[in-house]
Design an enzyme around this catalytic site. Structure first.
Site, PDB file in Angstrom:
ATOM      1  N   GLU A  76       0.845  -1.203   0.000  1.00 22.53           N
ATOM      2  CA  GLU A  76       0.000   0.000   0.000  1.00 22.53           C
ATOM      3  C   GLU A  76       0.875   1.247   0.000  1.00 22.53           C
ATOM      4  O   GLU A  76       2.019   1.213   0.464  1.00 22.53           O
ATOM      5  CB  GLU A  76      -0.923  -0.071   1.238  1.00 22.53           C
ATOM      6  CG  GLU A  76      -1.831   1.085   1.467  1.00 22.53           C
ATOM      7  CD  GLU A  76      -2.821   1.353   0.335  1.00 22.53           C
ATOM      8  OE1 GLU A  76      -2.360   1.598  -0.799  1.00 22.53           O
ATOM      9  OE2 GLU A  76      -4.034   1.365   0.585  1.00 22.53           O
ATOM     10  N   ASP A  77       0.341   2.342  -0.536  1.00 22.98           N
ATOM     11  CA  ASP A  77       1.110   3.590  -0.542  1.00 22.98           C
ATOM     12  C   ASP A  77       1.073   4.287   0.812  1.00 22.98           C
ATOM     13  O   ASP A  77       2.099   4.641   1.365  1.00 22.98           O
ATOM     14  CB  ASP A  77       0.621   4.534  -1.664  1.00 22.98           C
ATOM     15  CG  ASP A  77      -0.880   4.821  -1.604  1.00 22.98           C
ATOM     16  OD1 ASP A  77      -1.591   4.215  -0.776  1.00 22.98           O
ATOM     17  OD2 ASP A  77      -1.343   5.658  -2.408  1.00 22.98           O
ATOM     18  N   ASP A 120      -3.993   5.972   6.178  1.00 21.29           N
ATOM     19  CA  ASP A 120      -4.438   7.247   6.736  1.00 21.29           C
ATOM     20  C   ASP A 120      -5.432   6.936   7.859  1.00 21.29           C
ATOM     21  O   ASP A 120      -5.021   6.669   8.985  1.00 21.29           O
ATOM     22  CB  ASP A 120      -5.048   8.029   5.562  1.00 21.29           C
ATOM     23  CG  ASP A 120      -5.462   9.436   5.895  1.00 21.29           C
ATOM     24  OD1 ASP A 120      -4.914  10.012   6.837  1.00 21.29           O
ATOM     25  OD2 ASP A 120      -6.337   9.982   5.203  1.00 21.29           O
ATOM     26  N   THR A 157      -9.536   1.729   4.594  1.00 24.12           N
ATOM     27  CA  THR A 157      -9.335   0.931   3.378  1.00 24.12           C
ATOM     28  C   THR A 157      -8.700  -0.411   3.725  1.00 24.12           C
ATOM     29  O   THR A 157      -9.162  -1.471   3.299  1.00 24.12           O
ATOM     30  CB  THR A 157      -8.416   1.682   2.381  1.00 24.12           C
ATOM     31  OG1 THR A 157      -8.953   2.982   2.163  1.00 24.12           O
ATOM     32  CG2 THR A 157      -8.285   0.949   1.068  1.00 24.12           C
ATOM     33  N   LEU A 158      -7.632  -0.353   4.513  1.00 28.39           N
ATOM     34  CA  LEU A 158      -6.899  -1.577   4.838  1.00 28.39           C
ATOM     35  C   LEU A 158      -7.699  -2.518   5.730  1.00 28.39           C
ATOM     36  O   LEU A 158      -7.623  -3.732   5.561  1.00 28.39           O
ATOM     37  CB  LEU A 158      -5.559  -1.212   5.504  1.00 28.39           C
ATOM     38  CG  LEU A 158      -4.362  -1.222   4.566  1.00 28.39           C
ATOM     39  CD1 LEU A 158      -3.934  -2.641   4.262  1.00 28.39           C
ATOM     40  CD2 LEU A 158      -4.702  -0.547   3.237  1.00 28.39           C
ATOM     41  N   LYS A 190       0.060   7.567   8.467  1.00 31.96           N
ATOM     42  CA  LYS A 190      -0.279   8.798   9.208  1.00 31.96           C
ATOM     43  C   LYS A 190      -1.010   8.383  10.478  1.00 31.96           C
ATOM     44  O   LYS A 190      -2.246   8.370  10.507  1.00 31.96           O
ATOM     45  CB  LYS A 190      -1.273   9.624   8.384  1.00 31.96           C
ATOM     46  CG  LYS A 190      -0.693  10.522   7.344  1.00 31.96           C
ATOM     47  CD  LYS A 190      -1.845  11.357   6.756  1.00 31.96           C
ATOM     48  CE  LYS A 190      -1.502  11.836   5.391  1.00 31.96           C
ATOM     49  NZ  LYS A 190      -2.681  12.406   4.697  1.00 31.96           N
ATOM     50  N   PHE A 200      -0.903  16.560   3.367  1.00 32.19           N
ATOM     51  CA  PHE A 200      -1.315  15.849   2.160  1.00 32.19           C
ATOM     52  C   PHE A 200      -0.113  15.653   1.234  1.00 32.19           C
ATOM     53  O   PHE A 200       0.519  16.613   0.802  1.00 32.19           O
ATOM     54  CB  PHE A 200      -2.450  16.573   1.433  1.00 32.19           C
ATOM     55  CG  PHE A 200      -3.076  15.710   0.387  1.00 32.19           C
ATOM     56  CD1 PHE A 200      -3.975  14.701   0.737  1.00 32.19           C
ATOM     57  CD2 PHE A 200      -2.750  15.867  -0.954  1.00 32.19           C
ATOM     58  CE1 PHE A 200      -4.541  13.876  -0.215  1.00 32.19           C
ATOM     59  CE2 PHE A 200      -3.317  15.045  -1.923  1.00 32.19           C
ATOM     60  CZ  PHE A 200      -4.212  14.048  -1.549  1.00 32.19           C
ATOM     61  N   ASP A 245      -1.290  10.728  -5.702  1.00 28.76           N
ATOM     62  CA  ASP A 245      -1.804  11.794  -6.569  1.00 28.76           C
ATOM     63  C   ASP A 245      -2.567  12.865  -5.812  1.00 28.76           C
ATOM     64  O   ASP A 245      -3.017  12.653  -4.682  1.00 28.76           O
ATOM     65  CB  ASP A 245      -2.759  11.198  -7.599  1.00 28.76           C
ATOM     66  CG  ASP A 245      -4.099  10.806  -6.971  1.00 28.76           C
ATOM     67  OD1 ASP A 245      -4.084  10.092  -5.941  1.00 28.76           O
ATOM     68  OD2 ASP A 245      -5.141  11.231  -7.484  1.00 28.76           O
ATOM     69  N   ARG A 286       1.588  11.805  -9.773  1.00 24.31           N
ATOM     70  CA  ARG A 286       1.988  10.427  -9.441  1.00 24.31           C
ATOM     71  C   ARG A 286       3.418  10.138  -9.892  1.00 24.31           C
ATOM     72  O   ARG A 286       4.108   9.310  -9.335  1.00 24.31           O
ATOM     73  CB  ARG A 286       1.063   9.415 -10.134  1.00 24.31           C
ATOM     74  CG  ARG A 286      -0.333   9.359  -9.574  1.00 24.31           C
ATOM     75  CD  ARG A 286      -1.045   8.103 -10.066  1.00 24.31           C
ATOM     76  NE  ARG A 286      -2.480   8.167  -9.883  1.00 24.31           N
ATOM     77  CZ  ARG A 286      -3.117   7.869  -8.743  1.00 24.31           C
ATOM     78  NH1 ARG A 286      -2.433   7.483  -7.694  1.00 24.31           N
ATOM     79  NH2 ARG A 286      -4.421   7.957  -8.658  1.00 24.31           N
TER      80      ARG A 286
HETATM   81  P1  5GP Z   1      -7.518   5.383   4.446  1.00 27.15           P
HETATM   82  O1  5GP Z   1      -8.620   4.443   4.088  1.00 27.15           O
HETATM   83  O2  5GP Z   1      -6.400   4.745   5.236  1.00 27.15           O
HETATM   84  O3  5GP Z   1      -8.040   6.627   5.098  1.00 27.15           O
HETATM   85  O4  5GP Z   1      -6.960   5.957   3.114  1.00 27.15           O
HETATM   86  C1  5GP Z   1      -6.116   5.335   2.328  1.00 27.15           C
HETATM   87  C2  5GP Z   1      -6.061   6.014   0.983  1.00 27.15           C
HETATM   88  O5  5GP Z   1      -6.331   7.427   1.046  1.00 27.15           O
HETATM   89  C3  5GP Z   1      -4.659   5.897   0.453  1.00 27.15           C
HETATM   90  O6  5GP Z   1      -4.444   4.659  -0.165  1.00 27.15           O
HETATM   91  C4  5GP Z   1      -4.618   7.068  -0.482  1.00 27.15           C
HETATM   92  O7  5GP Z   1      -5.186   6.702  -1.705  1.00 27.15           O
HETATM   93  C5  5GP Z   1      -5.477   8.121   0.175  1.00 27.15           C
HETATM   94  N1  5GP Z   1      -4.637   9.061   0.957  1.00 27.15           N
HETATM   95  C6  5GP Z   1      -4.550   9.195   2.288  1.00 27.15           C
HETATM   96  N2  5GP Z   1      -3.658  10.150   2.637  1.00 27.15           N
HETATM   97  C7  5GP Z   1      -3.164  10.626   1.478  1.00 27.15           C
HETATM   98  C8  5GP Z   1      -2.171  11.632   1.162  1.00 27.15           C
HETATM   99  O8  5GP Z   1      -1.550  12.287   2.005  1.00 27.15           O
HETATM  100  N3  5GP Z   1      -1.938  11.824  -0.163  1.00 27.15           N
HETATM  101  C9  5GP Z   1      -2.590  11.126  -1.147  1.00 27.15           C
HETATM  102  N4  5GP Z   1      -2.273  11.417  -2.398  1.00 27.15           N
HETATM  103  N5  5GP Z   1      -3.511  10.187  -0.888  1.00 27.15           N
HETATM  104  C10 5GP Z   1      -3.792   9.942   0.411  1.00 27.15           C
HETATM  105 MG    MG Z   2      -3.665   3.664  -1.694  1.00 24.86          MG
END
Ligand code: 5GP
Ligand code: MG
Length: 184
Positions: free
Chosen positions: A103-104, A107, A111-112, A135, A156, A163, A169
């Site tokens: 995963e990138d 947050d 999602t995970l 984060k 961010f 992106d 990207r």
């Molecule tokens: P989560 O479900 O953990 O809140 O979000 C995960 C997804 O939110 C990441 O895979 C990414 O696509 C997006 N995301 C969360 N923080 C950032 C950020 O700082 N920059 C970008 N570009 N995407 C983010």
């Molecule tokens: Mg992602």
């Protein structure tokens, strides 16, 4: 770049720092999965993790398949709202496998958490998480990250696969989006 708020970018992690850290993560995964190649699958979460995954797997000298999935969390371009839609490889690819999610950024963790549950439901015997960024201050769902690149603050980030409304990207480093001050 229509629709984006006026902003500038500030470098946060250089290409070199990210590359060094990826080599270290690749070493840990190599140690962990040597001898388990036949029962292991890497799963890249598109689109954000495509560059991280490409660099990581090229530093792992093991014959482990790389699969792809998409996870879309709905919300605006800078915030997700916990509603996750997944598109996954077929069940036969995941059943009785150690699945290592690539995963990138983690947050809120929503999602995970959803993805991990779904993989278990599809019969994965074990699910591990390898994320370039985390984060922790934003976490809503509890997720254990087995392999982490960097903890980052609540800003961010773009670049290295991440992106801002499909921009940036391709940057070879990680940058922070800084909204421009309004001159009022
Ligand atoms: P989560 O479900 O953990 O809140 O979000 C995960 C997804 O939110 C990441 O895979 C990414 O696509 C997006 N995301 C969360 N923080 C950032 C950020 O700082 N920059 C970008 N570009 N995407 C983010
Ligand atoms: Mg992602």
């Amino acid at each position: 770049m229509s629709g984006l708020i006026p902003h500038t970018l500030k470098t946060y992690l250089t290409k070199k720092r990210i590359g060094d850290r990826i080599e270290l993560l690749a070493g840990k995964l190599t140690d962990r999965y040597t001898g388990l190649e036949d029962e292991t699958v890497f799963l890249c979460v598109l689109k954000g993790a495509f560059i991280f995954s490409a660099d990581l797997v090229r530093n792992i000298p093991l014959n482990i398949p790389l699969e792809f999935c998409t996870a879309r969390s709905y919300g605006d371009s800078m915030n997700s709202d916990g509603n996750v839609s997944l598109s996954l490889p077929p069940k036969r690819v995941l059943r009785e496998k150690n699945v290592v999610i690539l995963e990138d950024i983690i947050d809120t963790g929503c999602t995970l958490a959803v993805l991990k549950d779904k993989l278990k439901e599809l019969g994965a015997s074990r699910v591990e998480i390898c994320s370039l960024l985390s984060k922790p201050s934003r976490r809503k769902a509890k997720v254990e990250i087995d392999y982490l690149g960097f903890e980052v603050p609540d800003l961010f980030f773009v670049g290295f696969g991440l992106d801002y409304a499909e921009n940036y990207r391709n940057l070879d480093h990680l940058a922070v989006v800084i909204p421009s001050k309004k001159n009022s």
